[in-house]
Design an enzyme around this catalytic site. Structure first.
Site, mmCIF file in Angstrom:
data_model
loop_
_atom_site.group_PDB
_atom_site.id
_atom_site.type_symbol
_atom_site.label_atom_id
_atom_site.label_comp_id
_atom_site.label_asym_id
_atom_site.label_seq_id
_atom_site.Cartn_x
_atom_site.Cartn_y
_atom_site.Cartn_z
ATOM 1 N N CYS A 1 -1.328 -8.918 -1.892
ATOM 2 C CA CYS A 1 -0.652 -7.660 -1.598
ATOM 3 C C CYS A 1 0.621 -7.637 -2.440
ATOM 4 O O CYS A 1 0.906 -8.590 -3.153
ATOM 5 C CB CYS A 1 -0.389 -7.468 -0.108
ATOM 6 N N CYS B 1 -2.276 -3.001 -2.721
ATOM 7 C CA CYS B 1 -1.415 -3.167 -3.901
ATOM 8 C C CYS B 1 -1.826 -2.258 -5.045
ATOM 9 O O CYS B 1 -1.170 -2.238 -6.086
ATOM 10 C CB CYS B 1 -1.329 -4.620 -4.345
ATOM 11 N N CYS C 1 -2.434 -4.913 -8.469
ATOM 12 C CA CYS C 1 -3.284 -6.082 -8.264
ATOM 13 C C CYS C 1 -4.102 -6.327 -9.524
ATOM 14 O O CYS C 1 -4.661 -5.401 -10.104
ATOM 15 C CB CYS C 1 -4.239 -5.867 -7.087
#
Length: 137
Positions: free
Chosen positions: A11, A85, A89
């Protein structure tokens, strides 16, 4: 995938959702899964409400520290679980990705974090089932 799958929870701040998920998976699967947790922009410390909510169910994440993901960690991972995210990410071809759209516990008190904690447990149990790992709790 190896006999001991490696799961990475990602995250943004690596301070709430990913830390709770890592705590649940470590607790429930013990040594049958290698558990990693990281973020794209790690916070300075784990959310105190997340620590408190997990302590209520007997899981201590007080010593956890937010960390930034690395290419090495990502390459070693079998399953990457992302948690809100978005574009921050990393995506590595050939890895299994699962996205868990969960409410961010940042800035919330423990009363608001408990339902998130419980949703994460249910998702971790589902992931364990998919991996063929039984619950030891």
């Amino acid at each position: 995938m190896s006999d001991t799958p490696i799961v990475l929870f990602l995250c943004v701040h690596n301070a709430g959702r990913s830390q709770m998920a890592a705590g649940w998976l470590q607790h429930l699967a013990q040594d049958r899964v290698q558990v990693l947790s990281a973020g794209s922009e790690p916070a300075e410390h784990v959310n105190p409400a997340a620590v408190e909510a997990m302590a209520e169910v007997g899981i201590d994440i007080a010593d956890a520290r937010p960390e930034r993901w690395t290419e090495e960690t990502l390459e070693a991972t079998d399953v990457v679980v992302t948690m809100g995210c978005g574009d921050t990410c990393p995506v590595l071809p050939g890895k299994r990705y699962v996205d868990w759209p969960l409410e961010d516990p940042a800035g919330k008190g423990v009363d608001a974090v408990r339902p998130i904690r419980d949703q994460i447990r249910a998702r971790v149990e589902g992931l364990m089932s998919e991996l063929g790992v039984t619950d030891t709790d």
